[in-house]
Motif scaffolding. Sequence first.
Motif, PDB file in Angstrom:
ATOM      1  N   ARG A   1       0.866  -1.184   0.000  1.00  0.00           N
ATOM      2  CA  ARG A   1       0.000   0.000   0.000  1.00  0.00           C
ATOM      3  C   ARG A   1       0.893   1.221   0.000  1.00  0.00           C
ATOM      4  O   ARG A   1       1.819   1.306   0.803  1.00  0.00           O
ATOM      5  CB  ARG A   1      -0.895   0.044   1.247  1.00  0.00           C
ATOM      6  CG  ARG A   1      -1.892  -1.094   1.308  1.00  0.00           C
ATOM      7  CD  ARG A   1      -2.802  -0.980   2.536  1.00  0.00           C
ATOM      8  NE  ARG A   1      -3.553  -2.219   2.692  1.00  0.00           N
ATOM      9  CZ  ARG A   1      -4.357  -2.495   3.715  1.00  0.00           C
ATOM     10  NH1 ARG A   1      -4.515  -1.598   4.684  1.00  0.00           N
ATOM     11  NH2 ARG A   1      -4.996  -3.648   3.784  1.00  0.00           N
TER      12      ARG A   1
ATOM     13  N   GLY B   1       4.971   1.131  12.413  1.00  0.00           N
ATOM     14  CA  GLY B   1       3.743   0.329  12.303  1.00  0.00           C
ATOM     15  C   GLY B   1       2.974   0.545  11.016  1.00  0.00           C
ATOM     16  O   GLY B   1       1.896  -0.001  10.836  1.00  0.00           O
TER      17      GLY B   1
ATOM     18  N   PHE C   1       3.972  -4.711   3.839  1.00  0.00           N
ATOM     19  CA  PHE C   1       3.767  -5.230   5.192  1.00  0.00           C
ATOM     20  C   PHE C   1       3.128  -6.604   5.082  1.00  0.00           C
ATOM     21  O   PHE C   1       2.461  -6.918   4.099  1.00  0.00           O
ATOM     22  CB  PHE C   1       2.877  -4.292   6.010  1.00  0.00           C
ATOM     23  CG  PHE C   1       1.491  -4.152   5.448  1.00  0.00           C
ATOM     24  CD1 PHE C   1       1.248  -3.273   4.404  1.00  0.00           C
ATOM     25  CD2 PHE C   1       0.451  -4.920   5.931  1.00  0.00           C
ATOM     26  CE1 PHE C   1      -0.032  -3.155   3.854  1.00  0.00           C
ATOM     27  CE2 PHE C   1      -0.830  -4.804   5.391  1.00  0.00           C
ATOM     28  CZ  PHE C   1      -1.061  -3.920   4.357  1.00  0.00           C
TER      29      PHE C   1
ATOM     30  N   ARG D   1     -17.269  -1.583   9.757  1.00  0.00           N
ATOM     31  CA  ARG D   1     -16.342  -1.709   8.649  1.00  0.00           C
ATOM     32  C   ARG D   1     -17.035  -1.012   7.495  1.00  0.00           C
ATOM     33  O   ARG D   1     -18.190  -1.266   7.220  1.00  0.00           O
ATOM     34  CB  ARG D   1     -16.081  -3.170   8.364  1.00  0.00           C
ATOM     35  CG  ARG D   1     -15.699  -3.938   9.644  1.00  0.00           C
ATOM     36  CD  ARG D   1     -14.580  -4.879   9.404  1.00  0.00           C
ATOM     37  NE  ARG D   1     -13.390  -4.452  10.091  1.00  0.00           N
ATOM     38  CZ  ARG D   1     -12.173  -4.699   9.655  1.00  0.00           C
ATOM     39  NH1 ARG D   1     -11.984  -5.357   8.554  1.00  0.00           N
ATOM     40  NH2 ARG D   1     -11.129  -4.302  10.339  1.00  0.00           N
TER      41      ARG D   1
ATOM     42  N   ALA E   1      -4.566  -0.945  15.925  1.00  0.00           N
ATOM     43  CA  ALA E   1      -5.274  -2.124  15.422  1.00  0.00           C
ATOM     44  C   ALA E   1      -4.265  -3.173  14.962  1.00  0.00           C
ATOM     45  O   ALA E   1      -3.469  -2.931  14.061  1.00  0.00           O
ATOM     46  CB  ALA E   1      -6.191  -1.730  14.278  1.00  0.00           C
TER      47      ALA E   1
ATOM     48  N   GLY F   1      -5.351  -5.973  13.886  1.00  0.00           N
ATOM     49  CA  GLY F   1      -6.048  -6.545  12.750  1.00  0.00           C
ATOM     50  C   GLY F   1      -7.498  -6.729  13.092  1.00  0.00           C
ATOM     51  O   GLY F   1      -7.925  -6.467  14.214  1.00  0.00           O
TER      52      GLY F   1
ATOM     53  N   ALA G   1      -7.744 -10.490   9.012  1.00  0.00           N
ATOM     54  CA  ALA G   1      -6.346 -10.295   8.632  1.00  0.00           C
ATOM     55  C   ALA G   1      -5.653  -9.587   9.785  1.00  0.00           C
ATOM     56  O   ALA G   1      -6.192  -8.647  10.356  1.00  0.00           O
ATOM     57  CB  ALA G   1      -6.265  -9.439   7.373  1.00  0.00           C
TER      58      ALA G   1
ATOM     59  N   ARG H   1       2.828  -5.096  13.055  1.00  0.00           N
ATOM     60  CA  ARG H   1       2.277  -4.482  14.276  1.00  0.00           C
ATOM     61  C   ARG H   1       2.209  -5.467  15.423  1.00  0.00           C
ATOM     62  O   ARG H   1       2.395  -5.093  16.579  1.00  0.00           O
ATOM     63  CB  ARG H   1       0.886  -3.960  13.995  1.00  0.00           C
ATOM     64  CG  ARG H   1       1.049  -2.658  13.301  1.00  0.00           C
ATOM     65  CD  ARG H   1      -0.082  -1.751  13.523  1.00  0.00           C
ATOM     66  NE  ARG H   1      -0.150  -0.978  12.289  1.00  0.00           N
ATOM     67  CZ  ARG H   1      -1.243  -0.520  11.769  1.00  0.00           C
ATOM     68  NH1 ARG H   1      -2.395  -0.745  12.373  1.00  0.00           N
ATOM     69  NH2 ARG H   1      -1.187   0.154  10.657  1.00  0.00           N
TER      70      ARG H   1
HETATM   71  P1  AMP Z   1      -6.751  -3.826   6.999  1.00  0.00           P
HETATM   72  O1  AMP Z   1      -6.525  -4.805   5.897  1.00  0.00           O
HETATM   73  O2  AMP Z   1      -6.599  -2.390   6.531  1.00  0.00           O
HETATM   74  O3  AMP Z   1      -8.013  -4.071   7.766  1.00  0.00           O
HETATM   75  O4  AMP Z   1      -5.549  -4.014   8.029  1.00  0.00           O
HETATM   76  C1  AMP Z   1      -5.459  -5.110   8.864  1.00  0.00           C
HETATM   77  C2  AMP Z   1      -4.189  -5.004   9.643  1.00  0.00           C
HETATM   78  O5  AMP Z   1      -3.075  -5.036   8.792  1.00  0.00           O
HETATM   79  C3  AMP Z   1      -4.035  -3.704  10.408  1.00  0.00           C
HETATM   80  O6  AMP Z   1      -4.677  -3.749  11.633  1.00  0.00           O
HETATM   81  C4  AMP Z   1      -2.527  -3.633  10.575  1.00  0.00           C
HETATM   82  O7  AMP Z   1      -2.086  -4.448  11.628  1.00  0.00           O
HETATM   83  C5  AMP Z   1      -2.046  -4.218   9.288  1.00  0.00           C
HETATM   84  N1  AMP Z   1      -1.734  -3.137   8.325  1.00  0.00           N
HETATM   85  C6  AMP Z   1      -2.545  -2.522   7.459  1.00  0.00           C
HETATM   86  N2  AMP Z   1      -1.876  -1.614   6.734  1.00  0.00           N
HETATM   87  C7  AMP Z   1      -0.597  -1.647   7.160  1.00  0.00           C
HETATM   88  C8  AMP Z   1       0.613  -0.958   6.805  1.00  0.00           C
HETATM   89  N3  AMP Z   1       0.638  -0.045   5.845  1.00  0.00           N
HETATM   90  N4  AMP Z   1       1.738  -1.277   7.479  1.00  0.00           N
HETATM   91  C9  AMP Z   1       1.755  -2.207   8.453  1.00  0.00           C
HETATM   92  N5  AMP Z   1       0.657  -2.898   8.823  1.00  0.00           N
HETATM   93  C10 AMP Z   1      -0.503  -2.623   8.189  1.00  0.00           C
END
Ligand code: AMP
Length: 426
Positions: A109, A116, A121, A254, A277, A279, A302, A307
């Motif tokens: 991304r 974090g 990632f 969400r 968060a 996850g 996920a 983190r």
């Molecule tokens: P999401 O897919 O956006 O719901 O993210 C789920 C989890 O993935 C988050 O809570 C973070 O632990 C991790 N995460 C999301 N984006 C990032 C990022 N850019 N860098 C590190 N961890 C991430």
Amino acid sequence: MPDFQTSPGMRDILAPESARWRALNEVFAEVAGLAGYELIVPPLMEDLGVFTRIGEATDVVTKEMYDFVDKGDRHVALRPEQTASVCRAFVQHRPVTPWKAWYSGPNFRYEKPQRGRYRQFDQVGIEVLGADDPYVDVEVIQLGWEFLSRLGLQQVVLLVNSLGEPDDRARYVDALRLHFDAAGESLSEQSRMTLQKNPLRVLDSKREQDREIVAAAPTIDQFWSDDAAEHFATVQSGLRDLRVPFTLDMKLVRGLDYYRRTAFEFAGGTLDSAQNALGGGGRYDGLVEDLGGPPTPGIGFALGVDRILIACDDEGVFGAPGTAVDAFVVDTTGGREALLITAELRAAGVAADRAFENRSMKAQMKAANRSGAPVAVIVGTDELDAGTVTVRPMRGDGEQVAVARTNLVPELRQRLAAVTTQESPQ
Ligand code: AMP
């Protein structure tokens, strides 16, 4: 400065952190495997449409994707998450349902890098496709909890909520829109923009200016249908049966339209709130359909590996495992004996390393020391002639002994077992 370094937001993961990385994945594989989940390894890249179809309203898809046109004129993207790929794979391969899959691997991304938050990632996650049973929700949430507990994390807070059925949500969204519209310019400019696109997302606002308005917003439970309420009641009682502690959080939503019923998040107790968060996940419908498959309920989560490891550091748990070999072979006869002995030891499951380049005894002993191996196996011309090796303890006050070459493996096994019991008295 070297000519090249990692790109912003991308990192090399070296030992000992890499060993911890692997250990974390092993714990996840074990937890998922024990529950009958199969590993899926989707490609890192998909047709752009796989992600845009389902994430049109999210920043992840609209602003942060690494997408490009490949040499065959296909518009492709590095995956920003893996649920979409898992659903695409389900449609492509049509496995028997319920299909229970786990995954682990990097996502991409284009975000502003910070602690974090990286541009590459890792996530570990699971998805269950084709079962609407509330006990699936309980299983999925419990597995996330179990995994984090096995790492030793004790300050994680599990937040759960139900978003109701799509109709319930639609009515809730209308009510939210009214509420936030009424706040007018008291709401932050960013949130007013979010409101246009997705009123649910305004609830995620962490801005001080929005705090009171968000706190006073209507909550989803007022809009649950009987079915949704009953499903959620079963999920909660199942979690209680399994002694998984959770907190109801009516503001946990969400933002995507395809989420319904159960939503949950694992919040790290030690991380600052913007990045806390670890996850989350929830139930979704329509994803498989959007990708061309039959109507199929799904649920998954996920978890961000980076983190989770920060949270482990903060709590002082799940340190890097040792990477030292069991034995270091020192050969002053030219190196061929070290070649044979390391091969023999490795074949017998004894981790063994050696020195190269025919260095002096002193230099090789230094290398043995640095390797962290509890014993050195030494071969000089005397040993070679006598068909023996010298086994020298590198730590503690044990004596070195001459051992017949043919007896080396059992001898080392015995010594290593003694070292292990000394180090872990329980
Ligand atoms: P999401 O897919 O956006 O719901 O993210 C789920 C989890 O993935 C988050 O809570 C973070 O632990 C991790 N995460 C999301 N984006 C990032 C990022 N850019 N860098 C590190 N961890 C991430």
